[in-house]
Design a protein around this motif. Structure first.
Motif, PDB file in Angstrom:
ATOM      1  N   UNK A  63       0.853  -1.182   0.000  1.00  0.00           N
ATOM      2  CA  UNK A  63       0.000   0.000   0.000  1.00  0.00           C
ATOM      3  C   UNK A  63       0.889   1.231   0.000  1.00  0.00           C
ATOM      4  N   UNK A  64       0.584   2.172  -0.893  1.00  0.00           N
ATOM      5  CA  UNK A  64       1.377   3.387  -1.015  1.00  0.00           C
ATOM      6  C   UNK A  64       2.850   3.060  -1.253  1.00  0.00           C
ATOM      7  N   UNK A  65       3.063   2.066  -2.077  1.00  0.00           N
ATOM      8  CA  UNK A  65       4.418   1.660  -2.479  1.00  0.00           C
ATOM      9  C   UNK A  65       5.236   1.084  -1.330  1.00  0.00           C
ATOM     10  N   UNK A  66       4.576   0.671  -0.269  1.00  0.00           N
ATOM     11  CA  UNK A  66       5.288   0.110   0.876  1.00  0.00           C
ATOM     12  C   UNK A  66       4.756  -1.285   1.212  1.00  0.00           C
ATOM     13  N   UNK A  67       5.697  -2.195   1.460  1.00  0.00           N
ATOM     14  CA  UNK A  67       5.334  -3.546   1.867  1.00  0.00           C
ATOM     15  C   UNK A  67       5.121  -3.566   3.372  1.00  0.00           C
ATOM     16  N   UNK A  68       3.976  -4.094   3.778  1.00  0.00           N
ATOM     17  CA  UNK A  68       3.692  -4.224   5.205  1.00  0.00           C
ATOM     18  C   UNK A  68       3.864  -5.693   5.594  1.00  0.00           C
ATOM     19  N   UNK A 186      13.743 -18.414  -2.713  1.00  0.00           N
ATOM     20  CA  UNK A 186      13.112 -18.705  -4.008  1.00  0.00           C
ATOM     21  C   UNK A 186      12.420 -20.066  -3.939  1.00  0.00           C
ATOM     22  N   UNK A 187      11.286 -20.156  -4.619  1.00  0.00           N
ATOM     23  CA  UNK A 187      10.460 -21.359  -4.696  1.00  0.00           C
ATOM     24  C   UNK A 187       9.817 -21.737  -3.367  1.00  0.00           C
ATOM     25  N   UNK A 188       9.655 -20.763  -2.499  1.00  0.00           N
ATOM     26  CA  UNK A 188       8.667 -20.886  -1.428  1.00  0.00           C
ATOM     27  C   UNK A 188       7.597 -19.857  -1.773  1.00  0.00           C
ATOM     28  N   UNK A 189       6.357 -20.131  -1.399  1.00  0.00           N
ATOM     29  CA  UNK A 189       5.275 -19.217  -1.769  1.00  0.00           C
ATOM     30  C   UNK A 189       5.517 -17.827  -1.190  1.00  0.00           C
ATOM     31  N   UNK A 190       5.920 -17.776   0.085  1.00  0.00           N
ATOM     32  CA  UNK A 190       6.144 -16.479   0.734  1.00  0.00           C
ATOM     33  C   UNK A 190       7.369 -15.780   0.135  1.00  0.00           C
ATOM     34  N   UNK A 191       8.429 -16.555  -0.118  1.00  0.00           N
ATOM     35  CA  UNK A 191       9.645 -15.979  -0.686  1.00  0.00           C
ATOM     36  C   UNK A 191       9.420 -15.435  -2.089  1.00  0.00           C
ATOM     37  N   UNK A 192       8.721 -16.179  -2.908  1.00  0.00           N
ATOM     38  CA  UNK A 192       8.456 -15.723  -4.278  1.00  0.00           C
ATOM     39  C   UNK A 192       7.485 -14.536  -4.284  1.00  0.00           C
ATOM     40  N   UNK A 193       6.546 -14.525  -3.345  1.00  0.00           N
ATOM     41  CA  UNK A 193       5.634 -13.376  -3.252  1.00  0.00           C
ATOM     42  C   UNK A 193       6.424 -12.112  -2.916  1.00  0.00           C
ATOM     43  N   UNK A 194       7.412 -12.240  -2.043  1.00  0.00           N
ATOM     44  CA  UNK A 194       8.224 -11.077  -1.668  1.00  0.00           C
ATOM     45  C   UNK A 194       9.069 -10.595  -2.852  1.00  0.00           C
ATOM     46  N   UNK A 195       9.692 -11.526  -3.572  1.00  0.00           N
ATOM     47  CA  UNK A 195      10.498 -11.149  -4.733  1.00  0.00           C
ATOM     48  C   UNK A 195       9.608 -10.477  -5.789  1.00  0.00           C
ATOM     49  N   UNK A 196       8.424 -11.045  -5.994  1.00  0.00           N
ATOM     50  CA  UNK A 196       7.479 -10.461  -6.960  1.00  0.00           C
ATOM     51  C   UNK A 196       7.053  -9.065  -6.523  1.00  0.00           C
ATOM     52  N   UNK A 197       6.859  -8.880  -5.221  1.00  0.00           N
ATOM     53  CA  UNK A 197       6.477  -7.559  -4.708  1.00  0.00           C
ATOM     54  C   UNK A 197       7.582  -6.537  -4.963  1.00  0.00           C
ATOM     55  N   UNK A 198       8.828  -6.943  -4.733  1.00  0.00           N
ATOM     56  CA  UNK A 198       9.946  -6.031  -4.981  1.00  0.00           C
ATOM     57  C   UNK A 198      10.029  -5.675  -6.468  1.00  0.00           C
ATOM     58  N   UNK A 199       9.822  -6.677  -7.321  1.00  0.00           N
ATOM     59  CA  UNK A 199       9.832  -6.430  -8.764  1.00  0.00           C
ATOM     60  C   UNK A 199       8.679  -5.504  -9.155  1.00  0.00           C
TER      61      UNK A 199
END
Length: 221
Positions: A63-68, A186-199
């Motif tokens: 939200x507002x370009x910030x990961x919570x 990488x290749x954990x759901x939470x880890x990939x979600x975080x990488x995708x969020x950063x991208x």
């Protein structure tokens, strides 16, 4: 048997679904800073929509370009189907010693978490398709959220970069490398979600250089 393709009467749907659906009927803010994005990933037993099953769902709120990170979401789902070939990728074994939910309880929590957020995933069609298959088994309609795919958004940045191949299907690893994002977990759901969020943050930064990108513009990409 309930026909999934036949629209169910609203009154026959469970309360939690009707509450979710009411939220999704609300208009999204035009200012993308006011939009709640949920970046998600799933780990599965394979890539067959009918035969394979979701083993875990990871998601992060932006939200507002910030990961919570305090609002991150991660669940494991108990499944009868098991594919030892995919264990080498995501590492989730059949008798994992973590708390596991059945599909229905997992989806109830997921719907409560996402509300009417815009969902973001890499190669989103697969993740959303697998989630919709759970809903189908629950005799519920498909997800109602707007969806964005970071692969498509990344290719849209070609407007500002001539280094991108317009016809290529970029992997999450390739996009992470392009933006110098660490690929930890990488290749954990939470880890990939975080990488995708950063991208996603980096991509939005490129697409919104003039500060005039609206939610409507973004959803049209």
């Amino acid at each position: 048997m309930i026909n999934w393709f036949k629209k169910r009467n609203r009154e026959t749907l469970p309360d939690y679904w009707r509450a979710y659906q009411d939220l999704c009927n609300q208009k999204l803010p035009e200012n993308i800073k006011e939009v709640r994005f949920v970046i998600l990933d799933t780990e599965t037993t394979g890539f067959d929509y009918k035969e394979d099953r979701i083993l875990s769902i990871g998601a992060i709120t932006l939200l507002n370009n910030r990961i919570d990170l305090s609002e991150s979401f991660e669940i494991y789902i108990k499944q009868d189907r098991f594919n030892p070939q995919t264990v080498a990728i995501h590492g989730i074994i059949k008798n994992e010693k973590v708390s596991m939910l059945d599909e229905e309880d997992a989806m109830k929590l997921f719907l409560k978490y996402i509300e009417n957020a815009v969902l973001v995933a890499h190669h989103a069609g697969f993740d959303i398709g697998m989630l919709n298959q759970i809903l189908k088994r629950m005799a519920l309609p498909r997800l109602k959220n707007k969806v964005l795919d970071t692969m498509i958004l990344f290719k849209a940045t070609r407007i500002t970069s001539n280094l991108i191949d317009r016809d290529k299907n970029y992997s999450l690893d390739e996009i992470a490398e392009n933006y110098n994002i660490e690929v930890k977990d990488r290749h954990t759901a939470a880890g990939d979600a975080y990488i995708t969020a950063m991208a996603f943050i980096r991509i939005i930064g490129q697409l919104n250089k003039n500060g005039k990108l609206t939610t409507k513009d973004l959803l049209k990409i």
